[in-house]
Design an enzyme around this catalytic site. Structure first.
Site, PDB file in Angstrom:
ATOM      1  N   HIS A 137      77.150  33.675  21.734  1.00  0.00           N
ATOM      2  CA  HIS A 137      76.612  34.741  20.891  1.00  0.00           C
ATOM      3  C   HIS A 137      76.974  36.107  21.464  1.00  0.00           C
ATOM      4  CE1 HIS A 137      73.647  32.777  17.973  1.00  0.00           C
ATOM      5  NE2 HIS A 137      74.523  31.878  18.371  1.00  0.00           N
TER       6      HIS A 137
ATOM      7  N   HIS B 236      71.230  19.188   9.864  1.00  0.00           N
ATOM      8  CA  HIS B 236      71.238  18.449  11.138  1.00  0.00           C
ATOM      9  C   HIS B 236      69.932  17.660  11.197  1.00  0.00           C
ATOM     10  CE1 HIS B 236      74.496  21.101  12.083  1.00  0.00           C
ATOM     11  NE2 HIS B 236      74.615  20.640  13.309  1.00  0.00           N
TER      12      HIS B 236
ATOM     13  N   GLY C 153      71.199  24.559  14.867  1.00  0.00           N
ATOM     14  CA  GLY C 153      70.571  25.268  15.984  1.00  0.00           C
ATOM     15  C   GLY C 153      69.761  24.299  16.831  1.00  0.00           C
TER      16      GLY C 153
ATOM     17  N   ASN D 265      81.989  28.905  16.078  1.00  0.00           N
ATOM     18  CA  ASN D 265      82.041  29.349  17.474  1.00  0.00           C
ATOM     19  C   ASN D 265      82.069  28.184  18.464  1.00  0.00           C
ATOM     20  OD1 ASN D 265      82.270  32.243  17.287  1.00  0.00           O
ATOM     21  ND2 ASN D 265      80.246  32.186  16.339  1.00  0.00           N
TER      22      ASN D 265
ATOM     23  N   GLU E 194      68.537  14.886  15.732  1.00  0.00           N
ATOM     24  CA  GLU E 194      69.272  15.100  16.996  1.00  0.00           C
ATOM     25  C   GLU E 194      68.355  14.849  18.193  1.00  0.00           C
ATOM     26  OE1 GLU E 194      72.684  18.082  17.545  1.00  0.00           O
ATOM     27  OE2 GLU E 194      71.317  19.064  16.161  1.00  0.00           O
TER      28      GLU E 194
ATOM     29  N   ASP F 162      82.047  18.380  15.273  1.00  0.00           N
ATOM     30  CA  ASP F 162      80.886  19.200  15.629  1.00  0.00           C
ATOM     31  C   ASP F 162      81.349  20.511  16.278  1.00  0.00           C
ATOM     32  OD1 ASP F 162      78.247  19.822  15.709  1.00  0.00           O
ATOM     33  OD2 ASP F 162      77.700  18.510  17.366  1.00  0.00           O
ATOM     34  N   ASP F 163      81.800  20.424  17.530  1.00  0.00           N
ATOM     35  CA  ASP F 163      82.219  21.608  18.296  1.00  0.00           C
ATOM     36  C   ASP F 163      83.429  21.226  19.141  1.00  0.00           C
ATOM     37  OD1 ASP F 163      79.786  23.448  17.822  1.00  0.00           O
ATOM     38  OD2 ASP F 163      78.850  21.616  18.543  1.00  0.00           O
TER      39      ASP F 163
ATOM     40  N   THR G 139      79.304  28.488   9.858  1.00  0.00           N
ATOM     41  CA  THR G 139      78.967  29.499  10.866  1.00  0.00           C
ATOM     42  C   THR G 139      77.662  30.184  10.513  1.00  0.00           C
ATOM     43  OG1 THR G 139      79.881  31.254  12.247  1.00  0.00           O
ATOM     44  CG2 THR G 139      80.229  31.480   9.856  1.00  0.00           C
ATOM     45  N   THR G 140      76.976  30.696  11.546  1.00  0.00           N
ATOM     46  CA  THR G 140      75.685  31.355  11.371  1.00  0.00           C
ATOM     47  C   THR G 140      75.911  32.866  11.263  1.00  0.00           C
ATOM     48  OG1 THR G 140      74.960  29.764  13.060  1.00  0.00           O
ATOM     49  CG2 THR G 140      73.343  31.408  12.323  1.00  0.00           C
TER      50      THR G 140
HETATM   51  C1  6MZ Z   1      72.783  21.884  16.388  1.00  0.00           C
HETATM   52  C2  6MZ Z   1      74.612  23.235  16.671  1.00  0.00           C
HETATM   53  C3  6MZ Z   1      75.294  22.184  17.330  1.00  0.00           C
HETATM   54  O1  6MZ Z   1      77.288  29.222  13.951  1.00  0.00           O
HETATM   55  O2  6MZ Z   1      77.930  30.638  15.911  1.00  0.00           O
HETATM   56  N1  6MZ Z   1      75.425  24.297  16.642  1.00  0.00           N
HETATM   57  N2  6MZ Z   1      73.366  23.068  16.203  1.00  0.00           N
HETATM   58  N3  6MZ Z   1      73.366  20.842  17.029  1.00  0.00           N
HETATM   59  C4  6MZ Z   1      74.624  20.950  17.511  1.00  0.00           C
HETATM   60  N4  6MZ Z   1      75.168  19.888  18.171  1.00  0.00           N
HETATM   61  C5  6MZ Z   1      75.552  19.958  19.539  1.00  0.00           C
HETATM   62  N5  6MZ Z   1      76.517  22.626  17.654  1.00  0.00           N
HETATM   63  C6  6MZ Z   1      76.585  23.924  17.220  1.00  0.00           C
HETATM   64  O3  6MZ Z   1      78.505  28.185  15.895  1.00  0.00           O
HETATM   65  C7  6MZ Z   1      77.693  27.889  17.002  1.00  0.00           C
HETATM   66  C8  6MZ Z   1      76.273  27.569  16.556  1.00  0.00           C
HETATM   67  O4  6MZ Z   1      76.252  26.334  15.810  1.00  0.00           O
HETATM   68  C9  6MZ Z   1      75.058  25.612  16.062  1.00  0.00           C
HETATM   69  C10 6MZ Z   1      74.252  26.434  17.066  1.00  0.00           C
HETATM   70  O5  6MZ Z   1      73.331  27.235  16.374  1.00  0.00           O
HETATM   71  C11 6MZ Z   1      75.322  27.300  17.720  1.00  0.00           C
HETATM   72  O6  6MZ Z   1      74.793  28.505  18.263  1.00  0.00           O
HETATM   73  P1  6MZ Z   1      78.340  29.501  14.986  1.00  0.00           P
HETATM   74  O7  6MZ Z   1      79.696  29.709  14.415  1.00  0.00           O
END
Ligand code: 6MZ
Length: 372
Positions: free
Chosen positions: A77, A237, A210, A29, A240, A315-316, A109-110
């Site tokens: 979410h 993780h 998370g 996500n 952080e 990461d994202d 993914t969660t």
């Molecule tokens: C920790 C992270 C993250 O699982 O809903 N997430 N957790 N550190 C980070 N660095 C910035 N980036 C993402 O993807 C989104 C979820 O991934 C985790 C968080 O729980 C976030 O809600 P999914 O696919």
């Protein structure tokens, strides 16, 4: 930069995009296309579920602190816990990674429960798997997901995204299930059991992620230990935020990989370096969330100098407006790495994947064919 410097930079950028790459740390996500996020948010605004104007500026803002990221994840979410949206996001994310020549993707993914939408962790994962089966603009190689399945790990077609003309991009995808730090031991255990159940569907490991300011290591340890006992690799993780006690406990657990590793004391570094645990490096994410002061001060430099196993990851990419190609370019330009050094970095990521040896051999062949 002068004209020659500009041209060299452009050449390296193009090289980083064209070269095959492995992505091992991308949250589903967090990888959502900005256009899709805006569209889904607007839709929820029209249905009265959220006030679109309240979230629009957060979505389009570029620099965010780590706590702000987690505010945005709460919004994700709401947006993404709808089966159809999860399926769409998954399909688009895979297509986007393939488009920039990621040849192996471990997408994490969660699994989520959302009673009001009739969603359980299992039905959430079905929506993800449906998204993988729905991928049709690129080809899934060595895939357990539905119709594009090419079940032989070694395809008869060359798995090559260079100079293949009209041939579609090819990508091998595997999944990691994330335990969210907000969860209980029982919920974490449910995720591990689901991962075990979905092994034949391409799930290859477990992640702990998370908000790092939430949750206690002891809560997740039973589920992580259980995953390991059952032969599921684990990535965590780590560091952080400053939390010496937890970093120590994670290093004692000795995960198969760790993500980030930003706030470590000297003795933790000694332990981590001696362990040779591969580190998923997220340059842009770590900078944008102020976990490191700048890319040139990133611990990548120190780890690179001692050949510690590292994998460049996003990461994202949606959240941080980056891509794997961009992360490669940032590393090459900031640390002055040559194409052959970048090739080596991309290639050694194969050693850290959680998929089986058949996939590893396939990837080795791809990288060997790209030797400069
Ligand atoms: C920790 C992270 C993250 O699982 O809903 N997430 N957790 N550190 C980070 N660095 C910035 N980036 C993402 O993807 C989104 C979820 O991934 C985790 C968080 O729980 C976030 O809600 P999914 O696919």
């Amino acid at each position: 930069m002068d004209g020659a410097g500009d041209a060299a930079g452009e050449d390296m950028k193009a090289w980083c995009r064209a070269h095959p790459k492995i992505e091992l740390h991308a949250h589903l996500n967090g990888s959502i296309r900005e256009s899709t996020l805006l569209e889904l948010a607007k839709d929820l605004g029209e249905k009265g579920v959220i006030v679109f104007e309240d979230v629009e500026h957060i979505i389009t803002k570029s620099g965010r602190s780590l706590p702000e990221c987690f505010i945005l994840f709460d919004l994700f979410h709401v947006i993404a816990t709808d089966h159809n949206s999860v399926t769409r996001i998954t399909r688009e994310v895979v297509e986007d990674f393939a488009a920039e020549n990621v040849v192996y993707l471990e997408l994490r993914t969660t699994p989520k429960n959302n009673e009001s939408k009739g969603m359980t962790k299992r039905s959430y994962m079905k929506a993800v798997l449906d998204g993988l089966s729905a991928v049709d603009t690129v080809e899934l190689v060595s895939s357990p997901f539905g119709k594009q399945c090419d079940n032989s790990a070694k395809s008869s077609m060359p798995f090559c995204n260079r100079g293949c003309g009209a041939q579609r991009k090819r990508i091998c995808v595997r999944l990691l299930l994330s335990i969210d730090r907000r969860e209980t031991t029982a919920a974490a255990m449910e995720t591990v059991n689901l991962a075990l159940e979905l092994r034949d569907s391409g799930v290859v490991g477990i992640d702990l992620s998370g908000n790092p300011l939430i949750g206690k290591w002891q809560t997740f340890l039973p589920a992580l230990t259980y995953a390991r006992e059952k032969g599921l690799p684990v990535t965590i993780h780590c560091g952080e935020v400053p939390n010496k006690e937890e970093v120590n406990a994670i290093l004692d657990f000795c995960p198969d990989r760790i993500g980030h590793a930003c706030f470590l004391d000297e003795d933790d570094w000694q332990k981590l370096k001696a362990s040779k645990i591969p580190i998923e490096i997220c340059l842009t994410s770590n900078c944008k969330t102020n976990c490191v002061p700048s890319i040139k001060d990133h611990h990548f430099v120190d780890l690179y100098s001692i050949d510690h196993p590292m994998i460049l990851c996003t990461d994202d990419p949606g959240l941080f407006s980056t891509s794997v190609s961009n992360e490669y370019y940032l590393a090459a330009s900031t640390f002055e790495l040559s194409k052959s050094e970048m090739h080596h970095l991309a290639f050694i990521a194969v050693d850290s994947i959680f998929a089986d040896d058949g996939v590893k051999h396939l990837l080795e062949e791809i990288f060997e064919s790209y030797e400069e």
